[in-house]
Design a protein around this motif. Structure first.
Motif, PDB file in Angstrom:
ATOM      1  N   CYS A 367       0.839  -1.199   0.000  1.00  0.00           N
ATOM      2  CA  CYS A 367       0.000   0.000   0.000  1.00  0.00           C
ATOM      3  C   CYS A 367       0.874   1.250   0.000  1.00  0.00           C
ATOM      4  CB  CYS A 367      -0.891  -0.010   1.242  1.00  0.00           C
ATOM      5  SG  CYS A 367      -1.823   1.495   1.479  1.00  0.00           S
ATOM      6  N   ARG A 368       0.584   2.156  -0.909  1.00  0.00           N
ATOM      7  CA  ARG A 368       1.331   3.438  -0.975  1.00  0.00           C
ATOM      8  C   ARG A 368       0.609   4.552  -0.234  1.00  0.00           C
ATOM      9  NH1 ARG A 368       2.273  -0.655  -4.705  1.00  0.00           N
ATOM     10  NH2 ARG A 368       3.911  -0.109  -6.171  1.00  0.00           N
ATOM     11  N   ALA A 369      -0.436   4.224   0.491  1.00  0.00           N
ATOM     12  CA  ALA A 369      -1.176   5.209   1.284  1.00  0.00           C
ATOM     13  C   ALA A 369      -1.665   6.383   0.448  1.00  0.00           C
ATOM     14  CB  ALA A 369      -0.306   5.705   2.444  1.00  0.00           C
ATOM     15  N   CYS A 370      -2.157   6.083  -0.741  1.00  0.00           N
ATOM     16  CA  CYS A 370      -2.654   7.175  -1.585  1.00  0.00           C
ATOM     17  C   CYS A 370      -4.074   7.590  -1.197  1.00  0.00           C
ATOM     18  CB  CYS A 370      -2.616   6.759  -3.051  1.00  0.00           C
ATOM     19  SG  CYS A 370      -3.874   5.525  -3.480  1.00  0.00           S
ATOM     20  N   ASP A 371      -4.743   6.762  -0.417  1.00  0.00           N
ATOM     21  CA  ASP A 371      -6.105   7.039   0.092  1.00  0.00           C
ATOM     22  C   ASP A 371      -7.208   6.940  -0.962  1.00  0.00           C
ATOM     23  OD1 ASP A 371      -4.769   7.492   2.428  1.00  0.00           O
ATOM     24  OD2 ASP A 371      -5.395   9.563   2.690  1.00  0.00           O
ATOM     25  N   VAL A 372      -6.886   6.534  -2.157  1.00  0.00           N
ATOM     26  CA  VAL A 372      -7.883   6.480  -3.222  1.00  0.00           C
ATOM     27  C   VAL A 372      -9.040   5.545  -2.854  1.00  0.00           C
ATOM     28  CG1 VAL A 372      -8.256   5.567  -5.579  1.00  0.00           C
ATOM     29  CG2 VAL A 372      -6.428   7.197  -5.151  1.00  0.00           C
ATOM     30  N   CYS A 373      -8.757   4.475  -2.138  1.00  0.00           N
ATOM     31  CA  CYS A 373      -9.798   3.498  -1.820  1.00  0.00           C
ATOM     32  C   CYS A 373     -10.719   3.948  -0.680  1.00  0.00           C
ATOM     33  CB  CYS A 373      -9.159   2.157  -1.464  1.00  0.00           C
ATOM     34  SG  CYS A 373      -8.035   2.259  -0.069  1.00  0.00           S
ATOM     35  N   VAL A 383      -7.991   1.550   5.615  1.00  0.00           N
ATOM     36  CA  VAL A 383      -7.184   0.643   4.787  1.00  0.00           C
ATOM     37  C   VAL A 383      -5.667   0.914   4.881  1.00  0.00           C
ATOM     38  CG1 VAL A 383      -6.816  -0.262   2.458  1.00  0.00           C
ATOM     39  CG2 VAL A 383      -9.128   0.315   3.217  1.00  0.00           C
ATOM     40  N   PRO A 384      -5.197   2.122   4.563  1.00  0.00           N
ATOM     41  CA  PRO A 384      -3.738   2.305   4.574  1.00  0.00           C
ATOM     42  C   PRO A 384      -3.113   2.122   5.958  1.00  0.00           C
ATOM     43  CG  PRO A 384      -4.849   4.379   4.051  1.00  0.00           C
ATOM     44  CD  PRO A 384      -5.892   3.326   4.100  1.00  0.00           C
ATOM     45  N   CYS A 429      -7.788   0.029  -6.370  1.00  0.00           N
ATOM     46  CA  CYS A 429      -6.428   0.499  -6.056  1.00  0.00           C
ATOM     47  C   CYS A 429      -5.613   0.707  -7.334  1.00  0.00           C
ATOM     48  CB  CYS A 429      -5.712  -0.498  -5.148  1.00  0.00           C
ATOM     49  SG  CYS A 429      -4.010  -0.001  -4.824  1.00  0.00           S
TER      50      CYS A 429
HETATM   51  S1  SF4 Z   1      -5.816   2.637  -3.051  1.00  0.00           S
HETATM   52 FE1  SF4 Z   1      -5.859   2.028  -0.909  1.00  0.00          FE
HETATM   53  S2  SF4 Z   1      -4.735   0.086  -0.863  1.00  0.00           S
HETATM   54 FE2  SF4 Z   1      -4.222   1.077  -2.802  1.00  0.00          FE
HETATM   55  S3  SF4 Z   1      -2.341   2.205  -2.358  1.00  0.00           S
HETATM   56 FE3  SF4 Z   1      -4.043   3.612  -2.104  1.00  0.00          FE
HETATM   57  S4  SF4 Z   1      -4.511   3.498   0.098  1.00  0.00           S
HETATM   58 FE4  SF4 Z   1      -3.267   1.698  -0.407  1.00  0.00          FE
END
Ligand code: SF4
Ligand code: SF4
Length: 448
Positions: A367-373, A383-384, A429
């Motif tokens: 997980c790159r912690a992008c927060d998209v999910c 999730v992150p 993701c």
């Molecule tokens: S979409 Fe969710 S699981 Fe995927 S990298 Fe971003 S935070 Fe992590």
């Protein structure tokens, strides 16, 4: 009891650095309303290690400094070595060592003493790191070494008001959090106070934050305002902070892995924004140099110094002032100081092995912690945060800490519902993480 509760609520939000897990919970409320359109970046030009070193030598002015750099390599983990790391400009703050002591995991004040002897001049902490123990450890060191205070750039963070749904914080609470930090740190002032883990641009211009900073600055409690960002709308936050002009230092998630992700290679010009920051005399500190990290002691990495290579790779960008590296003990301190004092013969090999592992072996769980999910999850699962705790458990030998952090998430933010969920997060993701199976596994692991 209250202290204990606070400790649990203040676990770091990242393996290497970060903020309160509750911030992510509040952040989801924001993200549900916010646009998701700001993830991207382009690649940096490759600059050889030799040209970097030549530039640093030029900056460091004279032969004596070069000699000191050589002597910075410690002899023994129990002996303080005298030496001096290379330095760079940290905007308006003047010179800073290229390694910043990331204090999120420190509990031994002797390690701090050794770091200073090796030439580290910047120490970073936060009220929530180890439930205040990080600040107390630094405070213990400063109490015993009164001369040291003026020789270092010391930074902490405003504690965010977890109860504020607008995620803006309360001016008085931020001010009082700094007062408490100063007490723990045994000092009258810090050089930088950061607003921490900013994932949305509304916090960059938040009036309460700036009012709290102005009040503290007037009272001599702090000299400069900084901002740290690791996830969410990170790139928009960096850009906004540079434009805003009130921040003297920006610390953000920057490493080889993230910069070379395909998803990162669109829409955002890191070089441009970093060089704009330099023009405006804003210091840039790279954080999370190891990209969250997997176990680099596995056979794939035998003989490859991924961590050293990562630090050296970051410092190839001469507009980056320093790399904040989490340091727990003498061995790590030695390793990182050595990393910038030499090495580099197989950096490309080490970095590409790690990149390969991330894209092939761990692509479904990294997980790159992008927060998209986050806005997609119908149960508000963190999730992150949870995937980070799992990585702490599995790869960093931080099992107890990971379990406690997971426990500190209130029930509905744990992954309790994932197993029976209809999985709307499937294929969401951008990095290919299999969110549901990863979380089901994490829940089992962290509730042993
Ligand atoms: S979409 Fe969710 S699981 Fe995927 S990298 Fe971003 S935070 Fe992590
Ligand atoms: S599987 Fe888990 S993370 Fe995905 S939407 Fe369902 S509850 Fe949320």
């Amino acid at each position: 009891m209250e202290d204990e509760k606070n400790k649990l609520n203040q676990e770091p939000n990242s393996i290497e650095d970060g903020s309160n897990p509750k911030e992510s919970i509040d952040r989801r409320d924001f993200l549900k309303k916010a646009s998701l359109a700001t993830i991207g970046g382009i690649s940096l030009p490759f600059i050889s290690f030799n040209s970097l070193k030549a530039q640093e030598d030029k900056d460091d002015e004279d032969e004596d400094t070069k000699k000191d750099n050589k002597e910075a390599e410690p002899e023994s983990k129990n002996e303080d070595s005298s030496g001096s790391l290379a330095t760079r400009d940290l905007g308006k703050l003047g010179k800073v060592s290229v390694i910043t002591f990331g204090g999120n995991l420190i509990t031994d004040s002797n390690v701090i003493k050794s770091a200073l002897n090796m030439g580290v001049t910047c120490i970073d902490t936060a009220p929530g790191y180890y439930g205040g123990q990080s600040e107390e450890t630094i405070g213990k060191f400063l109490k015993q070494n009164k001369d040291a205070r003026k020789k270092i750039i010391l930074s902490t963070k405003f504690k965010i008001d977890d109860e504020d749904p607008a995620y803006g914080g309360d001016e008085n609470k931020m001010f009082s959090s700094l007062e408490k930090s100063l007490k723990r740190l045994n000092t009258d002032y810090v050089d930088i106070v950061y607003v921490h883990g900013v994932g949305g641009i509304h916090r960059v211009t938040n009036d309460k934050l700036h009012a709290a900073f102005d009040k503290a600055k007037k009272k001599g409690m702090v000299k400069h305002l900084g901002i740290t960002c690791f996830n969410g709308d990170m790139k928009a936050v960096i850009k906004k902070a540079v434009e805003d002009g009130r921040f003297d230092v920006i610390q953000f998630y920057y490493n080889y892995i993230r910069r070379n992700d395909k998803y990162e290679s669109k829409f955002f010009d890191y070089d441009k924004v970093i060089s704009k920051a330099k023009e405006k005399k804003i210091g840039i500190i790279a954080s999370e140099p190891f990209a969250g990290g997997f176990d680099v002691t596995k056979p794939d990495f035998k003989g490859k110094d991924f961590r050293g290579a990562s630090i050296r790779w970051i410092l190839k960008n001469e507009n980056i002032s320093s790399v904040s590296v989490p340091i727990r003990n003498y061995n790590e301190l030695e390793q990182y100081v050595k990393a910038v004092s030499g090495g580099g013969s197989n950096d490309e090999g080490a970095l590409s092995s790690y990149q390969k592992a991330v894209t092939e072996q761990w692509k479904h769980s990294y997980c790159r912690a992008c927060d998209v999910c986050l806005p997609v999850c119908i149960f508000n699962v963190a999730v992150p945060d949870i995937l980070r705790y799992r990585a702490q458990f599995e790869n960093f030998g931080m099992e107890k800490k990971a379990i406690l952090s997971y426990k500190a998430l209130i029930d509905q933010n744990q992954a309790v519902y994932c197993e029976t969920c209809s999985e709307p997060c499937k294929h969401v993701c951008p990095f290919g993480v299999d969110i549901k199976p990863s979380l089901v596994q994490a829940h089992k692991l962290l509730t042993l």
